[in-house]
Write a protein that holds these residues in place. Sequence first.
Motif, mmCIF file in Angstrom:
data_model
loop_
_atom_site.group_PDB
_atom_site.id
_atom_site.type_symbol
_atom_site.label_atom_id
_atom_site.label_comp_id
_atom_site.label_asym_id
_atom_site.label_seq_id
_atom_site.Cartn_x
_atom_site.Cartn_y
_atom_site.Cartn_z
ATOM 1 N N PRO A 1 28.142 -91.655 -29.632
ATOM 2 C CA PRO A 1 27.134 -91.536 -28.570
ATOM 3 C C PRO A 1 27.601 -92.108 -27.234
ATOM 4 N N TYR A 2 28.339 -93.223 -27.266
ATOM 5 C CA TYR A 2 28.836 -93.813 -26.016
ATOM 6 C C TYR A 2 29.852 -92.894 -25.352
ATOM 7 N N LYS A 3 30.762 -92.331 -26.134
ATOM 8 C CA LYS A 3 31.770 -91.440 -25.563
ATOM 9 C C LYS A 3 31.151 -90.154 -25.034
ATOM 10 N N GLU A 4 30.087 -89.672 -25.691
ATOM 11 C CA GLU A 4 29.396 -88.485 -25.191
ATOM 12 C C GLU A 4 28.616 -88.783 -23.912
ATOM 13 N N ALA A 5 28.216 -90.040 -23.731
ATOM 14 C CA ALA A 5 27.449 -90.407 -22.535
ATOM 15 C C ALA A 5 28.334 -90.524 -21.298
ATOM 16 N N LEU A 6 29.616 -90.881 -21.444
ATOM 17 C CA LEU A 6 30.490 -91.104 -20.293
ATOM 18 C C LEU A 6 30.628 -89.871 -19.403
ATOM 19 N N PRO A 7 30.857 -88.658 -19.925
ATOM 20 C CA PRO A 7 30.963 -87.499 -19.023
ATOM 21 C C PRO A 7 29.673 -87.177 -18.276
ATOM 22 N N ARG A 8 28.528 -87.702 -18.736
ATOM 23 C CA ARG A 8 27.255 -87.417 -18.083
ATOM 24 C C ARG A 8 26.980 -88.366 -16.921
ATOM 25 N N LEU A 9 27.814 -89.384 -16.735
ATOM 26 C CA LEU A 9 27.603 -90.334 -15.650
ATOM 27 C C LEU A 9 27.943 -89.701 -14.313
ATOM 28 N N GLN A 10 27.265 -90.180 -13.276
ATOM 29 C CA GLN A 10 27.556 -89.702 -11.933
ATOM 30 C C GLN A 10 28.920 -90.199 -11.479
ATOM 31 N N PRO A 11 29.586 -89.453 -10.592
ATOM 32 C CA PRO A 11 30.901 -89.900 -10.092
ATOM 33 C C PRO A 11 30.809 -91.286 -9.460
ATOM 34 N N GLY A 12 31.735 -92.135 -9.812
ATOM 35 C CA GLY A 12 31.758 -93.500 -9.298
ATOM 36 C C GLY A 12 31.223 -94.530 -10.265
ATOM 37 N N THR B 1 21.999 -89.422 -24.188
ATOM 38 C CA THR B 1 21.195 -89.314 -22.968
ATOM 39 C C THR B 1 20.613 -90.669 -22.581
ATOM 40 N N GLY B 2 20.111 -91.413 -23.550
ATOM 41 C CA GLY B 2 19.564 -92.737 -23.252
ATOM 42 C C GLY B 2 20.610 -93.699 -22.729
ATOM 43 N N ILE B 3 21.791 -93.680 -23.320
ATOM 44 C CA ILE B 3 22.869 -94.561 -22.868
ATOM 45 C C ILE B 3 23.309 -94.187 -21.461
ATOM 46 N N ALA B 4 23.427 -92.892 -21.185
ATOM 47 C CA ALA B 4 23.847 -92.445 -19.852
ATOM 48 C C ALA B 4 22.842 -92.874 -18.786
ATOM 49 N N VAL B 5 21.542 -92.767 -19.092
ATOM 50 C CA VAL B 5 20.521 -93.169 -18.124
ATOM 51 C C VAL B 5 20.602 -94.670 -17.855
ATOM 52 N N LEU B 6 20.784 -95.466 -18.894
ATOM 53 C CA LEU B 6 20.857 -96.914 -18.715
ATOM 54 C C LEU B 6 22.094 -97.319 -17.916
ATOM 55 N N LEU B 7 23.220 -96.657 -18.152
ATOM 56 C CA LEU B 7 24.444 -96.995 -17.419
ATOM 57 C C LEU B 7 24.366 -96.599 -15.946
ATOM 58 N N GLN B 8 23.497 -95.660 -15.599
ATOM 59 C CA GLN B 8 23.388 -95.216 -14.219
ATOM 60 C C GLN B 8 22.803 -96.285 -13.306
ATOM 61 N N PHE B 9 22.130 -97.288 -13.882
ATOM 62 C CA PHE B 9 21.523 -98.329 -13.048
ATOM 63 C C PHE B 9 22.564 -99.273 -12.456
ATOM 64 N N ALA B 10 23.777 -99.274 -12.982
ATOM 65 C CA ALA B 10 24.826 -100.152 -12.454
ATOM 66 C C ALA B 10 25.296 -99.627 -11.100
ATOM 67 N N PRO B 11 25.565 -100.515 -10.140
ATOM 68 C CA PRO B 11 26.073 -100.058 -8.831
ATOM 69 C C PRO B 11 27.482 -99.490 -8.952
ATOM 70 N N ASP B 12 27.842 -98.637 -7.994
ATOM 71 C CA ASP B 12 29.149 -97.996 -8.029
ATOM 72 C C ASP B 12 30.288 -98.983 -7.846
ATOM 73 N N THR B 13 30.003 -100.136 -7.247
ATOM 74 C CA THR B 13 31.059 -101.121 -7.003
ATOM 75 C C THR B 13 31.357 -101.981 -8.222
ATOM 76 N N ALA B 14 30.598 -101.828 -9.297
ATOM 77 C CA ALA B 14 30.764 -102.662 -10.493
ATOM 78 C C ALA B 14 31.137 -101.794 -11.684
ATOM 79 N N THR B 15 31.808 -102.430 -12.647
ATOM 80 C CA THR B 15 32.148 -101.784 -13.912
ATOM 81 C C THR B 15 31.307 -102.401 -15.021
ATOM 82 N N THR B 16 30.546 -101.583 -15.705
ATOM 83 C CA THR B 16 29.685 -102.073 -16.789
ATOM 84 C C THR B 16 30.525 -102.296 -18.039
#
Length: 280
Positions: A65-76, A153-168
């Motif tokens: 699920p984590y690996k499937e969520a990574l391609p759904r993240l926004q650029p940056g 989908t849930g993991i991708a949404v949660l990871l989107q809250f991190a700012p682009d300048t940081a690595t989660t």
Amino acid sequence: MSVSGVFDYFSGRPRHPVGPDGRMALSDHARELRARLLRSAFALVLAFCLALFFYDDLLRLIEAPYKEALPRLQPGTKSEIVLNGVTAGLMLQLKLCGVAAIVVASPYWLYQIWAFIMPGLHPSEKKWTRTFVAIAGPLFLLGVATGYYVLPTGIAVLLQFAPDTATTLVEFTQYFSFITRMLLVFGIAFEIPLFVIMLNLAGVVSGRALGKYRPWIILGVFVFAAVATPSTDPFSMLMLGIPMLVLFLVAEVIARLVDRSRGRGRDSTAQWDDDEVSPL
């Protein structure tokens, strides 16, 4: 301890005469309980050893699920999965194999619980509980499968809250706990309508009452789905709430049919007001 003594521990055979209605002495009940607990523990140990052999496959299943969520993240948006501490890898392996052992051995240890309780039930109760046991397992697995489907989908949404300048940095042990909670919530939620039918069969809840409070039940279902899902995205809430709502509506239909077959329909209760004391 001799071989016969070990066999006696696992057999749990009664040492006193068993009554015609299945009644046993208290010491025999305790002996049977001990034997069933030992059998369940032995099955869990075997399943744990088997899970150790398939650890790499289980790890890939959890990482998917984590690996499937990574391609759904926004650029940056950047994220990495990490382990903290020298013993983190060992603890992860033990936890993952332990959970897998509980799941794999669940048909056996659930049967041991059922076999211990069954002699004290009436024939009609045994008939209904067999039906519920047969339905509860597939419903739970359906809920777990639904939860696993919405995890990326849930993991991708949660990871989107991190700012682009940081690595989660996703700590693997916490990530595994998150997945376990998510799957358990979905699995247990799919069992709730089954308990509603059980309450109806016991005469606690009527189908008419379920229909009367249907709007509040619908609201409660989606509030529960929003609160119970660890992720905050509406997709996960809907994927939990909609199947629960459908199962509740099916439970209401079954409850009304049961009430009608038992004479607890509309005609038998229409003459009494909700606040009026019945002659009983």
